[in-house]
Design a protein around this motif. Structure first.
Motif, PDB file in Angstrom:
ATOM      1  N   THR A 103      -0.813   1.345  11.328  1.00 48.62           N
ATOM      2  CA  THR A 103      -0.715   0.684   9.969  1.00 48.62           C
ATOM      3  C   THR A 103      -0.052   1.583   9.025  1.00 48.62           C
ATOM      4  O   THR A 103       0.066   1.511   7.744  1.00 48.62           O
ATOM      5  N   SER A 116       3.131  -0.582   5.060  1.00 49.30           N
ATOM      6  CA  SER A 116       3.248  -1.810   4.333  1.00 49.30           C
ATOM      7  C   SER A 116       3.959  -3.049   5.129  1.00 49.30           C
ATOM      8  O   SER A 116       3.480  -4.099   4.988  1.00 49.30           O
ATOM      9  N   GLU A 119       1.250  -4.991   7.041  1.00 52.76           N
ATOM     10  CA  GLU A 119       0.498  -6.223   6.170  1.00 52.76           C
ATOM     11  C   GLU A 119       1.378  -7.280   6.355  1.00 52.76           C
ATOM     12  O   GLU A 119       1.058  -8.398   6.281  1.00 52.76           O
ATOM     13  N   GLN A 284      -8.388  -9.180   5.359  1.00 53.44           N
ATOM     14  CA  GLN A 284      -7.448  -8.343   4.777  1.00 53.44           C
ATOM     15  C   GLN A 284      -8.471  -6.959   4.229  1.00 53.44           C
ATOM     16  O   GLN A 284      -7.886  -5.745   4.518  1.00 53.44           O
ATOM     17  N   HIS A 288      -7.846  -3.315   6.058  1.00 52.40           N
ATOM     18  CA  HIS A 288      -7.593  -2.278   5.043  1.00 52.40           C
ATOM     19  C   HIS A 288      -8.272  -1.051   5.205  1.00 52.40           C
ATOM     20  O   HIS A 288      -7.798   0.257   5.128  1.00 52.40           O
TER      21      HIS A 288
END
Length: 308
Positions: A103, A116, A119, A284, A288
């Protein structure tokens, strides 16, 4: 231990960053257990020659040789579309049924910006996506997955997540931890229950009792589903977890830490309503903040996981 039903072709976007290296280790461990093939891809929006590609992907190939996993390499060109769309299209075009990616990737000339991109991939990919973050204390979690936590809420997506987690636990020889979060009573609900009187947040015992009973029912349903499913997980533990003032994502992450989980499996679309078990947004939040890999399962995308 082989399981031919899931994850036979695994795509790993690789840029030789710490995150992608950890993602590669995780993917290779899963591939070795499932007898899968891994495809390492150098994703870029710029022209790259063979030497640049070889230099970038060589560390992944060294890891693969150590793991004894069959691999191939290629370049994903994002010239005419976003990198995320290019990765998702590449997975479809090559028949991959799982994407594993870091990530946070390298920035600079390569413009890989995996943080980014990862995601965005979860939004556009048609297959499950596993997100892997780099952490300072990586040795605590990688590379072996010995305990898998799956969060359930009774929805179709959490059912698919449960079946997937069960298969992975069986293949990896891992234990399976099933949790259902008992959300706190929203203040507005408690206020309504008191006919406009003053109550502290989360203070209505009647509504809290209903939420706890619902969580227990979700756990019971999950265990019942596993009883009807093959293969059986090596070891299954199940529990309702109170939110204790946290959001659902925070409660899941705390449970993962307390249970020493090495992987979180979660559906990306859950039930809505006052329970706030919105696993879409919860997933989500979990991905994160998690220091361990998170496998995101979307409804109807992993049809093979429902075969018994």
């Amino acid at each position: 231990m082989l399981d031919s039903a899931i994850f036979q072709q695994i795509l790993v976007p690789f840029d030789n960053s710490d995150a992608s290296s950890r993602a590669a280790q995780t993917a290779l461990q899963i591939a070795a257990a499932l007898g899968s093939q891994v495809s390492f891809a150098y994703a870029t929006t710029e022209f790259t020659n063979q030497e640049d590609t070889k230099r970038t992907l060589e560390p992944a190939l060294i890891l693969a040789r150590s793991a004894g996993v069959k691999v191939d390499t290629h370049v994903i060109n994002g010239y005419t579309q976003s990198i995320a769309q290019a990765i998702a299209f590449d997975a479809d075009d090559s028949g991959c049924d799982l994407i594993v990616m870091g990530t946070h990737g390298r920035e600079g000339l390569e413009r890989l910006l995996i943080g980014s991109i990862a995601e965005r991939v979860t939004r556009v990919a048609h297959v499950p996506v596993m997100l892997v973050r780099p952490v300072q204390n990586a040795g605590r979690y990688a590379p072996r997955i010995a305990r898998i936590l799956v969060a359930v809420d009774g929805s179709d997506s959490s059912h698919l997540a449960l079946l997937t987690a069960n298969r992975l636990a069986h293949a990896l020889g891992a234990s399976l931890e099933i949790i259902s979060v008992i959300p706190d009573v929203p203040f507005t609900v408690a206020y309504a229950y008191s006919d406009g009187g003053y109550l502290p947040p989360f203070g209505d015992d009647r509504y809290a009792s209903d939420l706890a009973a619902n969580s227990r029912a979700v756990i019971s349903k999950a265990l019942g589903a596993l009883e009807q499913t093959e293969p059986k997980a090596v070891l299954v533990n199940a529990s309702s977890v109170p939110a204790n003032g946290q959001r659902i994502a925070g409660a899941i992450l705390l449970a993962a830490e307390n249970l020493h989980a090495d992987l979180i499996v979660i559906g990306t679309h859950g039930r809505s309503g006052v329970e706030e078990l919105l696993l879409g947004s919860v997933a989500q939040g979990v991905s994160h903040r998690a220091n361990i890999p998170v496998l995101l399962i979307r409804p109807s995308k992993l049809t093979t996981a429902n075969k018994t």
